[in-house]
Scaffold this active site. Structure first.
Site, short mmCIF file in Angstrom:
data_model
loop_
_atom_site.label_atom_id
_atom_site.label_comp_id
_atom_site.label_asym_id
_atom_site.label_seq_id
_atom_site.Cartn_x
_atom_site.Cartn_y
_atom_site.Cartn_z
N CYS A 73 85.10 92.64 105.14
CA CYS A 73 86.49 92.60 105.77
C CYS A 73 87.31 93.89 105.73
CB CYS A 73 87.23 91.65 104.50
SG CYS A 73 87.74 92.32 102.92
N CYS A 119 84.57 91.65 96.30
CA CYS A 119 85.85 92.01 97.11
C CYS A 119 86.86 90.55 96.73
CB CYS A 119 85.47 92.16 98.38
SG CYS A 119 86.78 92.25 99.44
N CYS A 122 87.40 88.89 100.52
CA CYS A 122 86.60 88.02 101.35
C CYS A 122 85.48 87.23 100.29
CB CYS A 122 85.86 88.94 102.44
SG CYS A 122 84.76 90.12 101.96
N CYS A 142 78.98 100.40 90.14
CA CYS A 142 77.49 100.58 90.88
C CYS A 142 77.52 99.68 91.94
CB CYS A 142 76.38 100.37 89.62
SG CYS A 142 75.05 100.64 90.35
#
Ligand SMILES: [Zn+2]
Length: 155
Positions: A73, A119, A122, A142
């Site tokens: 996104c 995220c 999204c 990571c």
């Protein structure tokens, strides 16, 4: 580690509020729509919580100034100034740009609890955070390189 029921985040909101108090609308797409805009490898990692093979990511060696954004996104997630060589084979950071942009959750995929990162915009899978990073945070984010794009800073 003790888990508290109150820590479980069940969000049905269609937005989140970032550190600047901006309201960021979430990106919601069907699996078919994601398959159209992502490569098979990106889809596997971002949407099916896969992991790229260590030392294969195209962003592993990036050292120039700039921002790492979500490949799903475009949301800015990490800054090169927080990147370090963890030796693990995945891009690693000791801090995030804005904690509200990354949602943490616990997964047991390997039989023990790990903190999964997605995220906030999204819902794409990014990677995990571990408590063995360098100072000052002591954290190691990571992240799969395939989950991100790199936007080089213009000089
Ligand atoms: Zn995203």
């Amino acid at each position: 580690m003790k888990s508290k029921a109150s820590d479980v985040k069940v969000s049905t909101q269609d937005y989140f509020v970032n550190m600047y108090k901006d309201t960021i609308p979430k990106v919601v797409k069907s699996e078919e729509e994601w398959k159209k805009i992502l490569s098979p490898q990106e889809y596997y990692v971002l949407r099916q919580k896969g992991t790229e093979r260590a030392f294969t990511g195209d962003l592993l060696e990036v050292k120039s100034e700039g921002l790492f954004t979500c490949r799903g996104c475009g949301l800015p997630l990490f800054d090169t100034k927080h990147k370090f060589d963890s030796g693990t084979g995945w891009p690693s950071f000791y801090n995030v740009l804005d904690k509200t942009c990354i949602t943490e959750d616990t997964d047991y995929d390997l039989g023990y609890p790990r903190t999964e990162l997605t995220c906030s915009k999204c819902g794409g899978h990014l990677g995990h955070v571990f408590p063995d990073g360098p100072k000052p945070t002591g954290l190691r984010y990571c992240i799969n390189a395939v989950s991100m794009d790199f936007i080089k800073k213009e000089n």
